[in-house]
Design a protein around this motif. Structure first.
Motif, PDB file in Angstrom:
ATOM      1  N   PRO A  31      -7.176  -1.394  -5.962  1.00  0.00           N
ATOM      2  CA  PRO A  31      -8.434  -0.659  -6.144  1.00  0.00           C
ATOM      3  C   PRO A  31      -9.182  -1.151  -7.378  1.00  0.00           C
ATOM      4  N   SER A  43       0.831  -1.213   0.000  1.00  0.00           N
ATOM      5  CA  SER A  43       0.000   0.000   0.000  1.00  0.00           C
ATOM      6  C   SER A  43       0.859   1.254   0.000  1.00  0.00           C
ATOM      7  N   LEU A  84     -15.011   7.580   4.300  1.00  0.00           N
ATOM      8  CA  LEU A  84     -14.734   7.102   2.952  1.00  0.00           C
ATOM      9  C   LEU A  84     -13.260   7.237   2.580  1.00  0.00           C
ATOM     10  N   LYS A  85     -12.692   8.407   2.819  1.00  0.00           N
ATOM     11  CA  LYS A  85     -11.283   8.610   2.457  1.00  0.00           C
ATOM     12  C   LYS A  85     -10.384   7.658   3.224  1.00  0.00           C
ATOM     13  N   GLN A 127     -12.175   2.220 -12.359  1.00  0.00           N
ATOM     14  CA  GLN A 127     -13.420   2.869 -12.749  1.00  0.00           C
ATOM     15  C   GLN A 127     -13.704   2.610 -14.222  1.00  0.00           C
ATOM     16  N   ASP A 142     -11.232   4.787   4.493  1.00  0.00           N
ATOM     17  CA  ASP A 142     -11.461   3.417   4.033  1.00  0.00           C
ATOM     18  C   ASP A 142     -10.791   3.160   2.693  1.00  0.00           C
ATOM     19  N   LEU A 143     -10.783   4.168   1.817  1.00  0.00           N
ATOM     20  CA  LEU A 143     -10.108   4.001   0.529  1.00  0.00           C
ATOM     21  C   LEU A 143      -8.602   3.859   0.709  1.00  0.00           C
ATOM     22  N   GLN A 144      -8.093   4.394   1.809  1.00  0.00           N
ATOM     23  CA  GLN A 144      -6.654   4.311   2.086  1.00  0.00           C
ATOM     24  C   GLN A 144      -6.321   3.205   3.091  1.00  0.00           C
TER      25      GLN A 144
END
Length: 942
Positions: free
Chosen positions: A331, A309, A364-365, A334, A367-369
């Motif tokens: 990830p 990561s 959210l931020k 998209q 969790d994305l990291q």
């Protein structure tokens, strides 16, 4: 009596005639900006030097650098973020731009990159030489050396090692100007020998602890022929520069081992248009020309679809054998074939979700990291051990990073109850960093707070249900109850909420995890985690004398108590609220020695790492929190003297008051009086409350624009009595409990001839705002009320969301502050009985409500319900809604505004002063931003 206490006693015993020789003026709203506070005091490792800031509430701060004997070495206007070097020879600090320049830039709406920049200052303490650098974005000081590195937004006029001929100088300059867009100039300074090296277009950097190496990433400007992208290491001793990794990309998480002999980092070098850009993990021991890629996306050592990561912190163990880093699932790319404006936009709430959608959106931020701790062994064929995963995703390393085990906890499949309980049940494991083996500590999930000991030999936790502390031994795999046989409670003896009581907490561990120091209500206990043998370290002095002993290790970065250490314990007398210090050596069996108690408030102590010298602040109701230095906490030197202007203003005094409530409970509060109090006169009074406030009786309260609470100093200075009663609660009766304590305290004070019983007001914010709303439905004895962010309808608020966290509000009503003790459908009568809304027809008291449209704690509609219903009933009510503001006001201009309005409101109703326009007539929307309504209404006679 110690000299210090004698002087204090003389000060507070001055007769009224002496204290009032010169008439003093009341505080007004113009004084706020210049009122000062001390910030960030530090002491050098050798104990010879100190520094601190003096900061006005608005304006430019001053950094003071002094000797411990109070000789000023330098005053630096706007000095900030100051640090001593480890050898106590230098101070490094930033210099902020002038406040007026920043203000003008904001007025002109300049872009962030065009705003005024910080400078950097370096002061040599022995010679007094001051060196400055301009336009500095950030700086680092080596932990154990006088080495400094910093990034500056203005690049140097030449890049390192370049000797450009005249005909290429223009091209070089153009390249460097372009470099400004990609990165910044990195400067590395050896403060001891004065050597300076500069490198262009750096984006990130890291100094080793010993200051022997600096690693930095470079992003070369497009088309540059003189600057190359990559990851470089500069060796300060040899002056050599080595490129460890080439090519454009993102380089992150640069980390050296303690000796500066190894470096690790993450990087991704994918094309700019790549839809997925996983990172790789790189390592170098500087024996080869380039760093090795020791872990790539898709490697067999990783879970399928996982990569190193770019957001995981990299840490070497102290012995340099293992490297901790983060891994994460790749990830999801998209779908670029979808047209954005043709896609539905919605949030899907599912009852099976671990967390409510608002909580997921708030995190959210993060969790994305999110990444999961792993360990790799570069010297053992890059062996990888995954320590965390989606099930076990929260872990804690011991301070001794050589320890084999980390502690990890999970509440997987147990998170839904967070909605109504406010926390979750957890299971804990010790996870081997060598094999990945997981050892269960508590086979059954419990409400517990887990931690690992500094040396890594024990897992420690407090179990809410068992109401005891436990230790699990790594060596024996056995669990020991540490507190069951002590004979006292280690949990809150005064808990008045329908939830398990909180523990009093942990003070510290001793070296090698030989003992842990835990608090009961009064004393500190020294407990052997292996056997559970408990000794009252403070010899029962606390419980015998109602003294609360507390301790914090005062030496920066020291993780445990050394056998030779002498503990300086901060103590508060539970009865008279005075504070002071006791001391006792860790090895001593004698009772702790009292150093003194006084009606003062003290900060935490900071101790020089290599000297017996202490730095702290202390204050009282009338004495600002100034900085002091001492070798024994008895003889002391005062270093600062802030707020000299206070002598010109009418201040306040504070005294404890006791009374008995109608149900026979003993109650305590604080009464603040004007400094020029005259018992032959009558004074209006305002009661301000929020659970229990009496412990802060000796805290200095500077006049300041209010975030929405009562500015006690301002009101006392302007001729008010201010009463702050402590409230204890009965479960299921939060409203009646407020009536029991607040009203009875006010009634007790009304018996004094100097209290104007007809002119008493109440003020509260948040939970205090709720109590204001409830009180005015139960009595008409208050002439005015101010309710900030109140809840008036528990039935409608119960199922709502605390938008600042995304959590449901249910836990608050069932288990914590609201104290109902059950759900809405279990105890509907208590929700109704404790909701002011249903009793609003009884209200006769004029009331102002503050309820802001961006409140993330209390629903905005609660204030609207109160306002519209009182308006419907024809009651005198006003609503202040600060646009875009939170639960407590954040913007200083709004704080100043509400401070003016609050004093105007109480002045009108409690002193008979003319009403301002906003009270008398209001301010129509068409006049918003042009007319503030603060002037006195013509209809009132002025």
């Amino acid at each position: 009596m110690h000299k210090l206490l004698v002087l204090f006693a003389c000060f507070i015993c001055l007769p009224p005639a002496v204290a009032q020789q010169v008439p003093k003026k009341p505080l007004d709203h113009s004084v706020y900006d210049k009122w000062e506070s001390v910030a960030n005091p530090k002491i050098s490792n050798n104990g010879k030097y100190v520094l601190y800031q003096v900061k006005p509430q608005q304006g430019d701060a001053m950094l003071y650098i002094k000797t411990a004997a109070n000789r000023t070495l330098r005053q630096v206007s706007r000095g900030d973020s100051a640090l001593f070097t480890a050898d106590s020879k230098y101070v490094v600090f930033s210099i902020k731009p002038l406040y007026k320049d920043v203000r003008q830039a904001k007025i002109k709406k300049k872009k962030l990159e065009d705003m005024p920049k910080d400078s950097l200052g370096i002061l040599a303490l022995e010679t007094g030489k001051l060196t400055k650098f301009a336009n500095v974005k950030s700086f680092q000081v080596a932990e154990k050396a006088s080495v400094l590195a910093f990034l500056a937004t203005k690049p140097p006029l030449k890049d390192d090692k370049t000797k450009a001929p005249a005909d290429t100088l223009k091209k070089l300059t153009d390249d460097l100007l372009e470099a400004k867009k990609a990165g910044a100039a990195l400067t590395v300074v050896n403060l001891l020998n004065g050597n300076v090296r500069e490198f262009a277009a750096a984006t990130d950097y890291q100094l080793s602890k010993l200051g022997n190496k600096t690693a930095f990433a470079v992003a070369a400007p497009k088309g540059s022929k003189t600057i190359k992208s990559g990851l470089f290491v500069f060796d300060l001793a040899s002056g050599s520069l080595k490129k460890l990794s080439s090519g454009k990309g993102v380089y992150k998480n640069l980390a050296f081992d303690d000796a500066g002999k190894q470096l690790a980092f993450t990087a991704e070098k994918h094309p700019e248009k790549a839809l997925v850009k996983p990172f790789s993990l790189y390592y170098s021991d500087f024996t080869k020309d380039s760093a090795a890629t020791i872990l790539r996306p898709g490697d067999k050592a990783l879970k399928t679809g996982w990569s190193p990561s770019g957001f995981g912190k990299i840490v070497f163990s102290e012995n340099g054998e293992k490297l901790f880093f983060g891994t994460a699932p790749d990830p999801i790319p998209q779908d670029t074939t979808l047209v954005e404006f043709e896609n539905a936009k919605l949030d899907i709430w599912n009852y099976k979700d671990d967390y409510l959608q608002p909580m997921q959106l708030k995190t959210l931020k993060k969790d994305l990291q999110r990444n999961y701790l792993a360990a790799i062994y570069p010297k053992q064929a890059n062996k990888v051990v995954q320590l965390e995963d989606e099930y076990l995703r929260d872990s804690y390393m011991a301070d001794n990073t050589n320890a084999e085990y980390v502690l990890a906890t999970t509440d997987t499949a147990k998170r839904v109850s967070l909605q109504w309980e406010g926390n979750t049940r957890k299971q804990a494991y010790l996870v081997s960093t060598r094999t990945g083996q997981r050892i269960a500590i508590n086979p059954k999930a419990s409400k517990s707070r887990f931690q690992i000991s500094p040396h890594g030999d024990y897992a420690l936790w407090y179990d809410d249900a068992a109401k005891n502390w436990f230790a699990f031994s790594v060596a024996s795999r056995k669990t020991v109850n540490l507190t069951a046989k002590a004979g006292v409670s280690f949990t809150d003896e005064e808990n008045d909420s329908p939830t398990d009581p909180e523990p009093y907490g942990l003070a510290a561990w001793t070296k090698n995890d030989e003992a842990v120091l835990l608090y009961d209500r009064y004393d500190i206990w020294k407990i052997n985690p292996k056997t559970g043998l408990a000794t009252n370290f403070t010899n029962g002095v606390g419980r015998q004398n109602k003294l609360r002993f507390r301790y914090r290790i005062p030496v920066d970065k020291q993780k445990f108590i050394e056998p030779k250490d002498e503990l300086l314990m901060q103590v508060q007398n539970e009865v008279d609220k005075t504070w002071g210090y006791y001391r006792k050596s860790l090895a001593s069996t004698k009772a702790p020695e009292r150093l003194g108690m006084a009606p003062m408030a003290y900060s935490n102590i900071e101790q020089a790492k290599n000297a017996r010298r202490y730095l702290y602040t202390k204050s009282s109701v009338s004495q600002p929190a100034d900085v002091y230095v001492s070798a024994d906490l008895q003889k002391e030197t005062k270093l600062s003297a802030i707020n000299a202007q206070q002598k010109d203003y009418n201040w306040m005094t504070a005294e404890l008051v006791q009374w008995t409530t109608p149900k026979g409970f003993k109650a305590t509060g604080v009464l603040y009086k004007p400094e020029n109090f005259d018992p032959t006169k009558k004074y209006p009074m305002v009661a301000y409350f929020y659970e229990k406030l009496s412990d802060g009786i000796y805290r200095y309260q500077a006049p300041a624009p209010s975030p929405s609470k009562l500015d006690i100093t301002m009101f006392a200075s302007n001729g008010y009595l201010v009463f702050t009663p402590d409230i204890s609660y009965t479960v299921g009766e939060p409203g009646p409990s407020a009536v029991e304590y607040i009203n009875s305290g006010v009634e007790a004070l009304k018996k004094n001839s100097w209290v104007d019983a007809a002119h008493i007001g109440i003020q509260g914010q948040s939970w205090g705002g709720y109590q204001v709303a409830y009180l005015i439905t139960q009595t008409n004895m208050y002439a005015a009320a101010w309710a900030g962010a109140p809840v008036v309808n528990m039935t409608s608020a119960y199922g709502g969301i605390r938008w600042e966290s995304g959590m449901s509000r249910q836990f608050q009503y069932e288990r914590t502050q609201s104290r109902i003790g059950g759900s809405l459908w279990e105890k509907p009568e208590l929700y109704i009985r404790n909701s002011p809304l249903f009793e609003l027809p009884k209200v006769q008291t004029p009331v102002v409500i503050m309820s802001n449209d961006a409140d993330g704690a209390v629903p905005w509609y609660q204030g609207i319900e109160m306002f519209t219903d009182l308006r419907r009933l024809g009651k005198p009510v006003w609503l202040l809604q600060y646009n875009g503001e939170a639960h407590n006001l954040v913007k200083r201009e709004n704080r100043k505004d509400i401070s003016v309005r609050e004093l105007q409101f109480f002045d009108h109703y409690l002193k008979g002063q003319p009403a301002p326009v906003w009270l008398e007539k209001g301010v129509p929307a068409v006049e918003k931003g042009r007319n503030w309504g603060l002037e006195v209404s013509k209809e009132t006679g002025l």
